[in-house]
Design a protein around this motif. Structure first.
Motif, PDB file in Angstrom:
ATOM      1  N   ARG A   1      49.461  56.523  39.062  1.00 58.99           N
ATOM      2  CA  ARG A   1      48.059  56.331  39.340  1.00 58.99           C
ATOM      3  C   ARG A   1      47.262  56.623  38.080  1.00 58.99           C
ATOM      4  O   ARG A   1      47.512  57.587  37.373  1.00 58.99           O
ATOM      5  CB  ARG A   1      47.642  57.255  40.466  1.00 58.99           C
ATOM      6  CG  ARG A   1      46.204  57.090  40.780  1.00 58.99           C
ATOM      7  CD  ARG A   1      45.765  57.922  41.924  1.00 58.99           C
ATOM      8  NE  ARG A   1      44.331  57.784  41.915  1.00 58.99           N
ATOM      9  CZ  ARG A   1      43.600  57.556  42.934  1.00 58.99           C
ATOM     10  NH1 ARG A   1      44.154  57.505  44.101  1.00 58.99           N
ATOM     11  NH2 ARG A   1      42.319  57.406  42.841  1.00 58.99           N
ATOM     12  N   THR A   3      43.241  56.965  36.672  1.00 63.17           N
ATOM     13  CA  THR A   3      41.816  57.058  36.959  1.00 63.17           C
ATOM     14  C   THR A   3      41.068  57.034  35.642  1.00 63.17           C
ATOM     15  O   THR A   3      41.307  57.873  34.776  1.00 63.17           O
ATOM     16  CB  THR A   3      41.479  58.349  37.723  1.00 63.17           C
ATOM     17  OG1 THR A   3      42.243  58.373  38.936  1.00 63.17           O
ATOM     18  CG2 THR A   3      40.002  58.418  38.061  1.00 63.17           C
ATOM     19  N   GLY A  45      39.746  53.150  39.525  1.00 56.18           N
ATOM     20  CA  GLY A  45      41.040  53.637  39.995  1.00 56.18           C
ATOM     21  C   GLY A  45      42.059  52.514  40.000  1.00 56.18           C
ATOM     22  O   GLY A  45      41.808  51.457  40.581  1.00 56.18           O
ATOM     23  N   GLN A  47      46.523  51.337  39.670  1.00 55.89           N
ATOM     24  CA  GLN A  47      47.915  51.742  39.854  1.00 55.89           C
ATOM     25  C   GLN A  47      48.817  50.843  39.018  1.00 55.89           C
ATOM     26  O   GLN A  47      49.520  49.977  39.549  1.00 55.89           O
ATOM     27  CB  GLN A  47      48.296  51.701  41.333  1.00 55.89           C
ATOM     28  CG  GLN A  47      47.559  52.738  42.128  1.00 55.89           C
ATOM     29  CD  GLN A  47      48.094  52.873  43.529  1.00 55.89           C
ATOM     30  OE1 GLN A  47      48.886  52.074  43.996  1.00 55.89           O
ATOM     31  NE2 GLN A  47      47.643  53.904  44.218  1.00 55.89           N
ATOM     32  N   ASP A  49      52.037  49.677  36.899  1.00 53.02           N
ATOM     33  CA  ASP A  49      53.466  49.964  36.973  1.00 53.02           C
ATOM     34  C   ASP A  49      53.952  50.294  35.568  1.00 53.02           C
ATOM     35  O   ASP A  49      54.100  49.409  34.725  1.00 53.02           O
ATOM     36  CB  ASP A  49      54.224  48.765  37.529  1.00 53.02           C
ATOM     37  CG  ASP A  49      55.715  49.024  37.668  1.00 53.02           C
ATOM     38  OD1 ASP A  49      56.174  50.154  37.382  1.00 53.02           O
ATOM     39  OD2 ASP A  49      56.423  48.089  38.072  1.00 53.02           O
TER      40      ASP A  49
END
Length: 80
Positions: A1, A3, A45, A47, A49
């Motif tokens: 994650r 941010t 935000g 995500q 990989d």
């Protein structure tokens, strides 16, 4: 994650983010929309990989909808 707290004066909307080891060679590109956190900071935000990415120094590229890229140095660390 991941941010990303965008700088003061940034606009709300859709952003693209790249993580690069070398200029012009992104290892991952992701996009997302901004939100405000509880302190009214503009936050992105994501995500990405990062499987297989070695810990170390990288560059974080950020841009809003086809604008110019802005780059920041970052360090990837292995999650503990």
């Amino acid at each position: 994650r991941l941010t990303v707290y965008l700088p003061i004066g940034s606009e709300q909307g859709q952003y693209e983010v790249q993580i690069l080891r070398h200029a012009g060679e992104p290892i991952v590109t992701v996009s997302g929309s901004t939100t405000f956190d509880e302190d009214q900071n503009l936050v992105l935000g994501l995500q990405p990989d990062l499987t297989g990415s070695a810990p170390g120094r990288y560059m974080l590229g950020v841009r809003k909808a086809k604008s110019r890229w802005t780059y920041y140095p970052i360090t990837l660390r292995q999650q503990q």
